[in-house]
Design a protein around this motif. Structure first.
Motif, PDB file in Angstrom:
ATOM      1  N   VAL A 107       0.860  -1.183   0.000  1.00 47.65           N
ATOM      2  CA  VAL A 107       0.000   0.000   0.000  1.00 47.65           C
ATOM      3  C   VAL A 107       0.895   1.231   0.000  1.00 47.65           C
ATOM      4  N   GLN A 108       0.364   2.311  -0.524  1.00 48.45           N
ATOM      5  CA  GLN A 108       1.109   3.563  -0.641  1.00 48.45           C
ATOM      6  C   GLN A 108       0.556   4.575   0.356  1.00 48.45           C
ATOM      7  N   VAL A 109       1.430   5.136   1.177  1.00 51.70           N
ATOM      8  CA  VAL A 109       1.049   6.242   2.056  1.00 51.70           C
ATOM      9  C   VAL A 109       2.101   7.322   1.873  1.00 51.70           C
ATOM     10  N   ASP A 110       1.751   8.376   1.152  1.00 52.76           N
ATOM     11  CA  ASP A 110       2.721   9.383   0.731  1.00 52.76           C
ATOM     12  C   ASP A 110       2.415  10.763   1.287  1.00 52.76           C
ATOM     13  N   CYS A 111       3.458  11.539   1.425  1.00 52.83           N
ATOM     14  CA  CYS A 111       3.338  12.986   1.615  1.00 52.83           C
ATOM     15  C   CYS A 111       4.567  13.576   0.931  1.00 52.83           C
ATOM     16  N   GLY A 112       4.420  13.938  -0.325  1.00 51.39           N
ATOM     17  CA  GLY A 112       5.551  14.316  -1.162  1.00 51.39           C
ATOM     18  C   GLY A 112       6.227  15.607  -0.727  1.00 51.39           C
ATOM     19  N   GLY A 113       7.443  15.787  -1.221  1.00 52.92           N
ATOM     20  CA  GLY A 113       8.243  16.944  -0.823  1.00 52.92           C
ATOM     21  C   GLY A 113       8.122  18.146  -1.732  1.00 52.92           C
ATOM     22  N   HIS A 114       7.388  18.007  -2.849  1.00 54.71           N
ATOM     23  CA  HIS A 114       7.331  19.100  -3.822  1.00 54.71           C
ATOM     24  C   HIS A 114       5.916  19.659  -3.947  1.00 54.71           C
ATOM     25  N   ALA A 115       5.829  20.954  -4.103  1.00 54.45           N
ATOM     26  CA  ALA A 115       4.534  21.612  -4.243  1.00 54.45           C
ATOM     27  C   ALA A 115       3.773  21.064  -5.447  1.00 54.45           C
ATOM     28  N   ILE A 116       2.490  20.787  -5.264  1.00 54.06           N
ATOM     29  CA  ILE A 116       1.652  20.351  -6.378  1.00 54.06           C
ATOM     30  C   ILE A 116       1.427  21.534  -7.317  1.00 54.06           C
ATOM     31  N   PRO A 117       0.995  21.296  -8.567  1.00 51.78           N
ATOM     32  CA  PRO A 117       0.952  22.377  -9.569  1.00 51.78           C
ATOM     33  C   PRO A 117       0.193  23.629  -9.145  1.00 51.78           C
ATOM     34  N   GLN A 118      -0.997  23.467  -8.551  1.00 55.35           N
ATOM     35  CA  GLN A 118      -1.762  24.656  -8.172  1.00 55.35           C
ATOM     36  C   GLN A 118      -1.069  25.438  -7.059  1.00 55.35           C
ATOM     37  N   HIS A 119      -0.300  24.735  -6.223  1.00 55.86           N
ATOM     38  CA  HIS A 119       0.472  25.418  -5.184  1.00 55.86           C
ATOM     39  C   HIS A 119       1.673  26.155  -5.790  1.00 55.86           C
ATOM     40  N   LEU A 120       2.294  25.554  -6.795  1.00 60.33           N
ATOM     41  CA  LEU A 120       3.388  26.247  -7.490  1.00 60.33           C
ATOM     42  C   LEU A 120       2.904  27.569  -8.069  1.00 60.33           C
ATOM     43  N   GLN A 121       1.747  27.499  -8.753  1.00 59.36           N
ATOM     44  CA  GLN A 121       1.235  28.718  -9.362  1.00 59.36           C
ATOM     45  C   GLN A 121       0.834  29.743  -8.308  1.00 59.36           C
ATOM     46  N   TYR A 122       0.298  29.255  -7.191  1.00 60.47           N
ATOM     47  CA  TYR A 122      -0.044  30.159  -6.086  1.00 60.47           C
ATOM     48  C   TYR A 122       1.194  30.890  -5.578  1.00 60.47           C
ATOM     49  N   LEU A 123       2.271  30.161  -5.375  1.00 63.39           N
ATOM     50  CA  LEU A 123       3.498  30.787  -4.879  1.00 63.39           C
ATOM     51  C   LEU A 123       4.037  31.809  -5.871  1.00 63.39           C
ATOM     52  N   VAL A 124       4.011  31.461  -7.142  1.00 64.82           N
ATOM     53  CA  VAL A 124       4.484  32.407  -8.160  1.00 64.82           C
ATOM     54  C   VAL A 124       3.606  33.644  -8.180  1.00 64.82           C
ATOM     55  N   ASP A 125       2.308  33.457  -8.073  1.00 63.70           N
ATOM     56  CA  ASP A 125       1.402  34.611  -8.059  1.00 63.70           C
ATOM     57  C   ASP A 125       1.647  35.485  -6.829  1.00 63.70           C
ATOM     58  N   GLU A 126       1.873  34.841  -5.681  1.00 64.60           N
ATOM     59  CA  GLU A 126       2.122  35.602  -4.466  1.00 64.60           C
ATOM     60  C   GLU A 126       3.437  36.375  -4.547  1.00 64.60           C
ATOM     61  N   LEU A 127       4.465  35.748  -5.081  1.00 65.11           N
ATOM     62  CA  LEU A 127       5.774  36.402  -5.184  1.00 65.11           C
ATOM     63  C   LEU A 127       5.803  37.432  -6.302  1.00 65.11           C
ATOM     64  N   ASP A 128       4.987  37.209  -7.342  1.00 65.60           N
ATOM     65  CA  ASP A 128       4.796  38.173  -8.430  1.00 65.60           C
ATOM     66  C   ASP A 128       6.127  38.715  -8.981  1.00 65.60           C
ATOM     67  N   PRO A 129       6.974  37.830  -9.518  1.00 63.41           N
ATOM     68  CA  PRO A 129       8.300  38.281  -9.954  1.00 63.41           C
ATOM     69  C   PRO A 129       8.255  39.071 -11.262  1.00 63.41           C
ATOM     70  N   LYS A 130       9.234  39.957 -11.428  1.00 63.34           N
ATOM     71  CA  LYS A 130       9.398  40.632 -12.721  1.00 63.34           C
ATOM     72  C   LYS A 130       9.821  39.626 -13.784  1.00 63.34           C
ATOM     73  N   ILE A 131      10.700  38.701 -13.376  1.00 64.71           N
ATOM     74  CA  ILE A 131      11.203  37.671 -14.283  1.00 64.71           C
ATOM     75  C   ILE A 131      11.123  36.330 -13.552  1.00 64.71           C
ATOM     76  N   LEU A 132      10.493  35.349 -14.192  1.00 62.26           N
ATOM     77  CA  LEU A 132      10.392  34.006 -13.634  1.00 62.26           C
ATOM     78  C   LEU A 132      11.223  33.048 -14.473  1.00 62.26           C
ATOM     79  N   ILE A 133      12.127  32.310 -13.808  1.00 60.24           N
ATOM     80  CA  ILE A 133      12.878  31.249 -14.463  1.00 60.24           C
ATOM     81  C   ILE A 133      12.480  29.935 -13.796  1.00 60.24           C
ATOM     82  N   PRO A 134      11.553  29.186 -14.404  1.00 60.28           N
ATOM     83  CA  PRO A 134      11.185  27.886 -13.846  1.00 60.28           C
ATOM     84  C   PRO A 134      12.183  26.823 -14.306  1.00 60.28           C
ATOM     85  N   LEU A 135      12.516  25.894 -13.405  1.00 61.76           N
ATOM     86  CA  LEU A 135      13.443  24.805 -13.744  1.00 61.76           C
ATOM     87  C   LEU A 135      13.192  23.624 -12.823  1.00 61.76           C
TER      88      LEU A 135
END
Length: 462
Positions: free
Chosen positions: A400-428
């Motif tokens: 059985v799988q019981v997970d709590c991953g270490g990386h932000a899920i997509p909607q959380h990534l976009q939320y963080l980017v929106d909150e930080l509101d950078p002039k220039i975004l370099i995603p990698l």
């Protein structure tokens, strides 16, 4: 002017290596290895050559040919790469956290170059080094203090704590006289410490920055991830573990539903997960049994560590010849053998990491359960994942799988980017970085090896 050079991690998971230079000073962050088990030449059968690691890693493309980083005697003969001894500038390396894809090659850096990590990371590294999981190469490491700026020439670096599935994780705010850069490291909103992420956002906005370099591990192509699923949202989906502290409840629920042994596989650099396995065992009235390497980490990093140590055949046969750290642990904690476990398997929650999987052949696994909780192999992209399932099928152990991953899920990534509101975004740190956009600024997708200049809040190729 301020220069940026990207050496690794643009369209891979990990292996992020970026240089920020000002005059004759530079900082490099991170210094790990790309996580690609399906395409790995050093697959566990082809073994690394300790005396030729840097040469081999360069030839295999595992590390980039950066001037002024590697010792002279570790480079290939007639190499065009300048050694650290030949380089005229000053370099410092920053490690955001101790996952292999961010620090796996840091031991190859010349000892004259300072390599900084947070105090918690350095404490963890000491434990990893003891159990033989330190970075290859011999060198010392420097400590930086969270939220306290330090300087490399006129470059000012401030480590900012974030939440990830390892202790000591941080982002870096990097400022030069001509601009500033915010490097996220690896982050998540759904972990045990969302307050750290909010503090990271607030402090970053307070400091100001021109460029946000943002991880995007969970981004997928349009067929796998719709535009709607990339809509900024800080809330957690119902099927996502909200916090790491909910893991014990989930594990105990699974254990209480079976009559046999509980086996678990975790990544033991996740100290919170070790703690929560111990809590799950307590909640399910089972004795938690750790492998001795994990026991060393738990002993050094948990205030309350109520567990037994698995007494493998190696321990039984070599007790008098074991390393000092193992003997010390065996004196401090109770042990349990497979013979004792098999007398009453339903009373135990036993750790079993993938390299030790054949230990399960001796265990009475009837009516038991195998809990895969972010341990390796992580998923179907790793050839070992199918092999794990073959073994579990052969011995008749339900997974059985019981997970709590270490990386932000997509909607959380976009939320963080929106909150930080950078002039220039370099995603990698992503197979699909192009999916992440800033709300008002511009997305910038750099190329490997090109030199980019930062001036007046803008970035352009030299």
């Amino acid at each position: 002017m301020t220069s940026l050079i990207f050496y690794g991690g643009l369209r891979t998971i990990g292996g992020t290596i970026i240089a920020v230079e000002y005059k004759n000073k530079r900082v490099i962050f991170d210094f790990g290895l790309t996580y690609n088990p399906a395409g790995q030449v050093l697959d566990g059968q082809v073994m690394p050559r300790p005396s030729a690691l840097t040469r081999d890693y360069l030839r295999l493309g595992l590390i980039p040919p950066i001037d002024g980083v590697y010792p002279q005697d570790s480079l290939p003969s007639h190499s065009s790469i300048l050694s650290a001894q030949e380089y005229e500038g000053e370099t410092a390396v920053l490690i955001s956290h101790l996952h292999l894809d961010h620090m796996g090659a840091m031991g190859l850096i010349d000892p004259s170059i300072p390599v900084y990590m947070t105090k918690e990371s350095q404490h963890l590294y000491e434990s990893l080094h003891t159990i033989g999981e330190g970075a290859p190469g011999e060198r010392t490491y420097q400590t930086c203090i969270e939220e306290q700026p330090f300087s490399i020439g006129e470059i000012i670096v401030t480590p900012l704590p974030v939440d990830h599935d390892i202790v000591g994780a941080c982002a870096f705010h990097i400022e030069t006289p001509e601009g500033s850069i915010l490097y996220s490291g690896d982050v998540r909103l759904h972990g045990a410490h969302p307050d750290r992420i909010q503090s990271f956002v607030n402090q970053s906005k307070g400091k100001g920055f021109d460029v946000l370099i943002m991880e995007g591990t969970t981004l997928r192509n349009e067929e796998q991830l719709s535009v709607e699923d990339l809509t900024a949202d800080a809330s957690n989906p119902e099927d996502l573990l909200t916090e790491e502290k909910r893991v014990p409840e989930q594990i105990a629920k699974e254990l209480n539903a079976v009559k046999g042994i509980g086996v678990f596989n975790i990544y033991h650099r996740n100290i919170e997960r070790i703690q929560n396995m111990i809590l799950a065992g307590k909640e399910a009235s089972r004795t938690v049994v750790l492998e001795i390497e994990t026991a060393e980490i738990a002993s050094n990093h948990l205030e309350e560590a109520n567990f037994h140590i698995y007494e493998s055949e190696e321990i039984q046969e070599e007790k008098d010849n074991l390393p000092l750290w193992k003997r010390r642990l065996l004196e401090k904690y109770p042990t349990v053998s497979v013979q004792e476990i098999n007398k009453n398997p339903e009373a135990y929650l036993l750790q079993n990491s993938y390299p030790n999987a054949l230990e399960l052949l001796d265990v009475n696994v009837e009516s038991g359960i195998y809990i895969h909780s972010n341990g390796v192999p992580l998923g179907s992209f790793d050839p070992a994942y199918d092999n794990l399932h073959r073994l579990l099928d052969l011995i008749g152990l339900e997974k059985v799988q019981v997970d709590c991953g270490g990386h932000a899920i997509p909607q959380h990534l976009q939320y963080l980017v929106d909150e930080l509101d950078p002039k220039i975004l370099i995603p990698l740190h992503s197979f699909h970085p192009e999916r992440l956009f800033p709300p008002n600024g511009k997305q910038f997708l750099p190329k490997y090896g090109s030199v980019y200049k930062l001036l007046n809040g803008d970035i352009f190729e030299e």
